[in-house]
Design an enzyme around this catalytic site. Structure first.
Site, short mmCIF file in Angstrom:
data_model
loop_
_atom_site.label_atom_id
_atom_site.label_comp_id
_atom_site.label_asym_id
_atom_site.label_seq_id
_atom_site.Cartn_x
_atom_site.Cartn_y
_atom_site.Cartn_z
N ASP A 13 0.87 -1.17 0.00
CA ASP A 13 0.00 0.00 0.00
C ASP A 13 0.91 1.23 0.00
O ASP A 13 1.53 1.56 1.02
CB ASP A 13 -0.90 0.02 1.23
CG ASP A 13 -2.01 -1.02 1.19
OD1 ASP A 13 -1.76 -2.13 0.67
OD2 ASP A 13 -3.11 -0.74 1.69
N LYS A 56 -6.94 3.68 -3.53
CA LYS A 56 -7.34 3.65 -2.12
C LYS A 56 -7.58 5.07 -1.63
O LYS A 56 -6.84 5.99 -1.99
CB LYS A 56 -6.23 2.95 -1.33
CG LYS A 56 -6.43 2.88 0.18
CD LYS A 56 -5.29 2.08 0.79
CE LYS A 56 -5.25 2.18 2.31
NZ LYS A 56 -4.11 1.45 2.89
N LYS A 86 -10.20 0.47 -2.71
CA LYS A 86 -10.10 0.18 -1.28
C LYS A 86 -10.51 1.41 -0.48
O LYS A 86 -10.04 2.52 -0.74
CB LYS A 86 -8.68 -0.24 -0.90
CG LYS A 86 -8.50 -0.50 0.60
CD LYS A 86 -7.12 -1.04 0.92
CE LYS A 86 -6.89 -1.13 2.44
NZ LYS A 86 -5.56 -1.69 2.77
#
Length: 234
Positions: free
Chosen positions: A89, A151, A180
């Site tokens: 991430d 995300k 996400k």
């Protein structure tokens, strides 16, 4: 619906001890979530704790501000992969995105994708600091650079996932790119609402509360009381 496999159990707060990380990995394994998301220094610990459980190890790069040099993000990503990370991430460079410097943002992401050696890369936009136009640009650059997810947030900014942002991000990227939601996903109702808008993975610290509520509803018992949520870190 397998709610557990939509959750990345977050273990990112700076005060967490190794005991806390092990306990969090035990929770993740016991609940059979998608992954844990840990700090770079905890990847080896998490990989050992989760070996054979089917729970993936995620780790953060350029976290939480995204403003480290690309070469630093690349070196960090390579180390994370070597240590056992299955997913990365990364935080894009928020300031350069706000500048409209598309080439810098694209190349920064693409370099991390290459360093991840085929592992899933999720690009954190940190939407709290962006206009809708900047969010759209960030999503498009992430897809063009080869990322697998876009995300919403780190969980450490002034705001987290919103319904409007999930809808915008889902509408912007191609169907094969996933979205996400992170930051403020503390209840089952929030997760389900964001899932309905297009999110397929959720960063959460309130994993047990969410899954206990889901199990109770499956048994016909109705919603359970929510536990107090931490101040930051999803």
């Amino acid at each position: 619906m397998n709610i557990a496999k939509m959750i990345d159990h977050s273990l990112l707060r700076p005060e967490l001890t190794t005991t806390d990380i092990r306990r969090g990995c035990d929770i993740a394994a016991g609940r059979a979530v998608a992954s844990v998301c840990v700090r770079p220094s905890d990847v080896e610990l998490a990989a050992a704790a989760l070996a054979g459980t089917g729970v993936l190890v995620g780790a953060v790069a350029g976290f939480p501000h995204g403003d480290t040099r690309t070469s630093t993000k690349v070196a960090e990503t390579r180390e994370l992969v070597e240590a056992g990370a299955d997913e990365i991430d990364m935080v894009l460079h928020v300031g350069r995105l706000r500048d409209g410097d598309a080439a810098y943002v694209h190349d920064d992401i693409a370099a991390v994708v290459a360093a991840a050696q085929g592992r899933v890369v999720k690009v954190i936009l940190e939407n709290a600091y962006l206009t809708d136009e900047q969010k759209i640009l960030g999503c498009r650059l992430s897809e063009r650079a080869g990322a697998h997810f876009v995300k919403t947030s780190t969980g450490f900014a002034s705001g987290g996932a919103t319904l409007a942002d999930i809808r915008l991000m889902r509408a912007t990227v191609s169907p094969h790119i996933e979205v996400k939601a992170a930051g403020g996903v503390r209840t089952l109702d929030t997760l389900l609402e964001l899932h309905g808008a297009g999110a397929t993975r959720f960063g959460a610290t309130a994993t047990e509360v969410i899954l206990d509520d889901y199990a109770a509803r499956e048994r016909g018992e109705g919603p359970t009381a929510a536990a107090p949520a931490p101040d930051a870190g999803y």
